[in-house]
Scaffold this motif. Structure first.
Motif, short mmCIF file in Angstrom:
data_model
loop_
_atom_site.label_atom_id
_atom_site.label_comp_id
_atom_site.label_asym_id
_atom_site.label_seq_id
_atom_site.Cartn_x
_atom_site.Cartn_y
_atom_site.Cartn_z
N LEU A 27 -3.20 -1.79 4.95
CA LEU A 27 -3.50 -0.40 5.30
C LEU A 27 -3.56 -0.21 6.81
O LEU A 27 -3.11 0.80 7.34
N HIS A 28 -4.12 -1.19 7.48
CA HIS A 28 -4.24 -1.12 8.94
C HIS A 28 -2.87 -1.01 9.60
O HIS A 28 -2.71 -0.28 10.57
N LYS A 29 -1.88 -1.69 9.06
CA LYS A 29 -0.55 -1.68 9.65
C LYS A 29 0.31 -0.52 9.15
O LYS A 29 1.31 -0.18 9.76
N ALA A 30 -0.08 0.07 8.02
CA ALA A 30 0.70 1.17 7.46
C ALA A 30 0.48 2.45 8.26
O ALA A 30 -0.58 2.67 8.83
N SER A 31 1.50 3.26 8.28
CA SER A 31 1.36 4.55 8.98
C SER A 31 1.14 5.64 7.95
O SER A 31 1.41 5.49 6.78
N GLY A 32 0.63 6.75 8.40
CA GLY A 32 0.41 7.88 7.51
C GLY A 32 -1.05 8.03 7.13
O GLY A 32 -1.94 7.36 7.67
N ASP A 33 -1.29 8.92 6.19
CA ASP A 33 -2.66 9.20 5.76
C ASP A 33 -3.23 8.06 4.95
O ASP A 33 -2.52 7.40 4.19
N VAL A 69 0.82 -1.22 0.00
CA VAL A 69 0.00 0.00 0.00
C VAL A 69 0.85 1.27 0.00
O VAL A 69 0.42 2.29 0.51
N GLN A 70 1.99 1.22 -0.59
CA GLN A 70 2.85 2.40 -0.64
C GLN A 70 2.34 3.38 -1.69
O GLN A 70 1.57 3.01 -2.59
N PRO A 71 2.71 4.66 -1.59
CA PRO A 71 2.15 5.70 -2.47
C PRO A 71 2.17 5.40 -3.97
O PRO A 71 1.17 5.69 -4.64
#
Length: 188
Positions: A163-169, A134-136
């Motif tokens: 997404l749940h584990k990713a940080s950021g918006d 899920v990177q940009p």
């Protein structure tokens, strides 16, 4: 003289890894280095893949080892392992540190796996951290998964867990709200 290994009780001159996961990580790191340092890395990678795989993929006893290979040999071993065993990479490897191209390849491999075996995740619904999916640079690919009416629950759950584990918006707020409020029956 390492804490990673212990003496085999029946053979004092042999050593066993303290834990299988440690052995898989260390073994994959060593294999990746050997491939990268080889005079002909493409040939060495093809030979190694021939040794650890069959016509039907990688045997379950070697999946943990194979899952780490995309991290340690991203150019030579990574693409073949991601194409063959995306779920092994997700479950046993390091999907948090995938490159954008590896993340895209993983998403494509999951779509092929779901078409072949829609219930591949049966019995294993634990959340796996996979920030590399899920990177940009993959925003539109992920958005398509959330908005495609034919996307399966398995595919969406993998991406949602990432997404749940990713940080950021979260750039998918409107898509996620639409999914949450949708009461129409969905495909499994």
């Amino acid at each position: 003289r390492s804490n990673l290994f212990r003496v085999a009780p029946e053979q004092p001159d042999h050593f066993r890894p303290l834990h299988r996961t440690v052995a898989e990580f260390v073994g994959a790191r060593w294999m990746g280095r050997m491939i990268e340092q080889h005079g002909n890395p493409a040939r060495a990678a093809a030979r190694l893949l021939a040794l650890i795989s069959t016509d039907h993929g990688i045997p379950s006893s070697l999946r943990g080892l194979a899952a780490w290979l995309p991290r340690f040999s991203p150019a030579w071993l990574g693409p073949a392992i991601i194409e063959t065993e995306p779920y092994a990479v997700l479950r046993y490897g390091d999907p948090d540190n995938l490159s954008a191209s590896q993340g895209a390849a993983m998403l494509d491999s999951f779509e092929r796996l779901i078409a072949f075996d829609p219930y591949f995740r049966a019995g294993d619904w634990g959340r796996n951290s996979a920030k590399g999916l899920v990177q940009p640079p993959l925003t539109e690919k992920v958005r398509h998964i959330f908005t495609d009416s034919n996307a399966t629950y398995q595919m969406r759950s993998i991406v949602f867990d990432a997404l749940h584990k990713a940080s950021g918006d979260l750039p998918f707020t409107s898509e996620l709200v639409a999914i949450a409020l949708d009461t129409s029956p969905r495909r499994a």
